[in-house]
Design a protein around this motif. Sequence first.
Motif, PDB file in Angstrom:
ATOM      1  N   GLY A  99      26.904  34.789  34.829  1.00 32.58           N
ATOM      2  CA  GLY A  99      26.186  35.195  33.626  1.00 32.58           C
ATOM      3  C   GLY A  99      24.707  35.282  33.922  1.00 32.58           C
ATOM      4  N   THR A 100      23.913  34.364  33.326  1.00 32.90           N
ATOM      5  CA  THR A 100      22.453  34.422  33.465  1.00 32.90           C
ATOM      6  C   THR A 100      21.897  33.063  33.866  1.00 32.90           C
ATOM      7  OG1 THR A 100      22.234  36.193  31.828  1.00 32.90           O
ATOM      8  CG2 THR A 100      20.287  34.842  32.227  1.00 32.90           C
ATOM      9  N   LEU A 101      20.979  33.085  34.824  1.00 32.23           N
ATOM     10  CA  LEU A 101      20.184  31.923  35.201  1.00 32.23           C
ATOM     11  C   LEU A 101      18.715  32.264  35.031  1.00 32.23           C
ATOM     12  CD1 LEU A 101      19.645  29.122  36.536  1.00 32.23           C
ATOM     13  CD2 LEU A 101      19.640  30.318  38.740  1.00 32.23           C
ATOM     14  N   VAL A 102      17.994  31.429  34.292  1.00 33.50           N
ATOM     15  CA  VAL A 102      16.540  31.555  34.186  1.00 33.50           C
ATOM     16  C   VAL A 102      15.932  30.235  34.643  1.00 33.50           C
ATOM     17  CG1 VAL A 102      14.565  31.916  32.669  1.00 33.50           C
ATOM     18  CG2 VAL A 102      16.670  33.221  32.306  1.00 33.50           C
ATOM     19  N   ALA A 103      15.282  30.266  35.797  1.00 33.97           N
ATOM     20  CA  ALA A 103      14.574  29.106  36.339  1.00 33.97           C
ATOM     21  C   ALA A 103      13.147  29.565  36.617  1.00 33.97           C
ATOM     22  CB  ALA A 103      15.258  28.594  37.604  1.00 33.97           C
ATOM     23  N   ASN A 104      12.308  29.465  35.606  1.00 35.12           N
ATOM     24  CA  ASN A 104      10.955  30.029  35.637  1.00 35.12           C
ATOM     25  C   ASN A 104       9.962  28.891  35.441  1.00 35.12           C
ATOM     26  OD1 ASN A 104       8.713  31.663  35.532  1.00 35.12           O
ATOM     27  ND2 ASN A 104       9.189  32.575  33.551  1.00 35.12           N
ATOM     28  N   ALA A 105       9.447  28.354  36.548  1.00 39.66           N
ATOM     29  CA  ALA A 105       8.537  27.214  36.473  1.00 39.66           C
ATOM     30  C   ALA A 105       7.154  27.651  36.014  1.00 39.66           C
ATOM     31  CB  ALA A 105       8.443  26.530  37.830  1.00 39.66           C
ATOM     32  N   ASN A 106       6.460  26.738  35.355  1.00 39.54           N
ATOM     33  CA  ASN A 106       5.089  27.006  34.937  1.00 39.54           C
ATOM     34  C   ASN A 106       4.177  27.143  36.152  1.00 39.54           C
ATOM     35  OD1 ASN A 106       5.932  26.676  32.258  1.00 39.54           O
ATOM     36  ND2 ASN A 106       5.418  24.491  32.263  1.00 39.54           N
ATOM     37  N   ILE A 107       3.063  27.814  35.972  1.00 39.40           N
ATOM     38  CA  ILE A 107       2.069  27.933  37.038  1.00 39.40           C
ATOM     39  C   ILE A 107       1.617  26.530  37.450  1.00 39.40           C
ATOM     40  CG2 ILE A 107      -0.258  28.749  37.601  1.00 39.40           C
ATOM     41  CD1 ILE A 107       0.234  31.104  35.717  1.00 39.40           C
ATOM     42  N   GLY A 108       1.585  26.292  38.746  1.00 36.27           N
ATOM     43  CA  GLY A 108       1.204  24.986  39.265  1.00 36.27           C
ATOM     44  C   GLY A 108       2.350  23.996  39.346  1.00 36.27           C
ATOM     45  N   GLU A 109       3.551  24.405  38.927  1.00 28.02           N
ATOM     46  CA  GLU A 109       4.736  23.551  38.992  1.00 28.02           C
ATOM     47  C   GLU A 109       5.846  24.280  39.733  1.00 28.02           C
ATOM     48  OE1 GLU A 109       4.022  21.051  34.818  1.00 28.02           O
ATOM     49  OE2 GLU A 109       5.612  22.551  34.920  1.00 28.02           O
ATOM     50  N   ASN A 110       6.928  23.568  39.995  1.00 24.97           N
ATOM     51  CA  ASN A 110       8.099  24.151  40.650  1.00 24.97           C
ATOM     52  C   ASN A 110       9.361  23.663  39.965  1.00 24.97           C
ATOM     53  OD1 ASN A 110       6.098  23.613  43.353  1.00 24.97           O
ATOM     54  ND2 ASN A 110       7.047  25.622  43.195  1.00 24.97           N
ATOM     55  N   ILE A 111      10.465  24.313  40.289  1.00 30.94           N
ATOM     56  CA  ILE A 111      11.805  23.817  39.980  1.00 30.94           C
ATOM     57  C   ILE A 111      12.501  23.635  41.316  1.00 30.94           C
ATOM     58  CG2 ILE A 111      14.022  24.330  38.894  1.00 30.94           C
ATOM     59  CD1 ILE A 111      12.455  25.998  36.816  1.00 30.94           C
ATOM     60  N   TYR A 112      13.195  22.497  41.487  1.00 32.86           N
ATOM     61  CA  TYR A 112      13.722  22.121  42.784  1.00 32.86           C
ATOM     62  C   TYR A 112      15.247  22.109  42.755  1.00 32.86           C
ATOM     63  CZ  TYR A 112       8.926  20.353  43.126  1.00 32.86           C
ATOM     64  OH  TYR A 112       7.556  20.231  43.112  1.00 32.86           O
ATOM     65  N   PHE A 113      15.861  22.724  43.769  1.00 30.64           N
ATOM     66  CA  PHE A 113      17.314  22.729  43.932  1.00 30.64           C
ATOM     67  C   PHE A 113      17.613  22.158  45.311  1.00 30.64           C
ATOM     68  CE2 PHE A 113      16.193  26.165  41.081  1.00 30.64           C
ATOM     69  CZ  PHE A 113      17.174  26.183  40.108  1.00 30.64           C
ATOM     70  N   THR A 114      18.404  21.083  45.357  1.00 28.30           N
ATOM     71  CA  THR A 114      18.604  20.432  46.644  1.00 28.30           C
ATOM     72  C   THR A 114      19.920  19.668  46.676  1.00 28.30           C
ATOM     73  OG1 THR A 114      17.524  19.008  48.299  1.00 28.30           O
ATOM     74  CG2 THR A 114      17.358  18.318  45.991  1.00 28.30           C
ATOM     75  N   SER A 115      20.181  19.042  47.811  1.00 26.74           N
ATOM     76  CA  SER A 115      21.357  18.197  48.002  1.00 26.74           C
ATOM     77  C   SER A 115      21.173  16.855  47.310  1.00 26.74           C
ATOM     78  CB  SER A 115      21.579  17.977  49.504  1.00 26.74           C
ATOM     79  OG  SER A 115      22.459  16.906  49.750  1.00 26.74           O
TER      80      SER A 115
END
Length: 374
Positions: free
Chosen positions: A236-252
């Motif tokens: 379907g849809t994924l929205v992972a849109n971090a703010n400026i100066g920040e991140n979103i992290y995907f990991t083990s």
Amino acid sequence: TVKFDNSQSLYVLGILSATNTIFTSSESSPTPGVWGTIQTGNYTYSGTVNLTGCTIQYAQYLYIYKGTATLDNTDLLNFSQYGAYIESSGILNMTGGNINTNASWAAANGHGIYGNGNGGSATLTNATIQHFANGVLLNNNFNLTLNSSSITNCTWPIYYSASADMTVNGTNTFTGNTNTAVYVYAYSLSDTMTLPTLNIPYYFANGMTVNVGGYLVVGSNNILKFQDGTALEINGTLVANANIGENIYFTSFRDDNWGGDSNNDGSILAPSFGNWYGIRFQDTSVDANCLMRRCKVRYAGSNSTGGISMYNASPTIDNCDLSNNYYGIYMQYVSNPVFSNNTIGSSEMTPIAKSFEANPAMTNITLSFSDNAY
């Protein structure tokens, strides 16, 4: 003081109001669960409970079946199973107060808040939950709002059994729990779910499949950790849109550098290339809506795939950092993503892998040429 004989309950089909009252057992040395519940409403009638400065103790749980319970500086103590059990027509508003237990079953299996019903809701403001297996269990699109509250001394502070809605405001604390993460048991999403920004990671024990029509929004600065061999599968849809100066992290889930030791294993399990499958956009994913911006992805690419993989899919990937994956990005078949301003660090095999049919729009890409096989 209001005392209940063993196994007796109070059913509120109208209005119960009390101030500075103790609801307890008639036993001289009561144990958790020796009496039943205070139940708000039933199948036919709605009830209202208003408690100020009260204590309910040694019951099984507070049962909000239909209607509203408003607790102001009221404690729920030493219940045998749950703190508050809330069904689909139930509403809990709790300001101040403590949900705490010394019951062994509740510590091993129970929930401070058991949000069981679609349409049910709980709002906690400056409240504390402690000593349950799960501070809050969310099920069946239950609505939870946490306002400057604390969940501590639980196995997991928050547990998603299924898709649910959570809103957070102020400063919420989740310290002192066995596992410093939100446990996401739910593995399939067919509606819209937003993961609000928390100061602890989300742990996906079974991965997650966003089905056709499903919509997953990830709040800025969140850390998402995945069990070995699982994936974030996007149909379907994924929205992972971090703010400026920040991140979103995907990991083990093995990664202790992002979000700490969430699985509470010390240094027994170290992360490595291909622990999990990564984010996989499938043919049915909605290209125009799928967005990853200012995201970081690592330790993915199980079974010779990428940190981000696409199969006849064309999402937008912008300002992202992909490192320590089998491939950084893997594009199969007619995959034409917008891939801009990204950095692909060390990869086990090579930073980019694509089929002849793929035609990505790539601009301003930085690649690492060290520590790759090719």
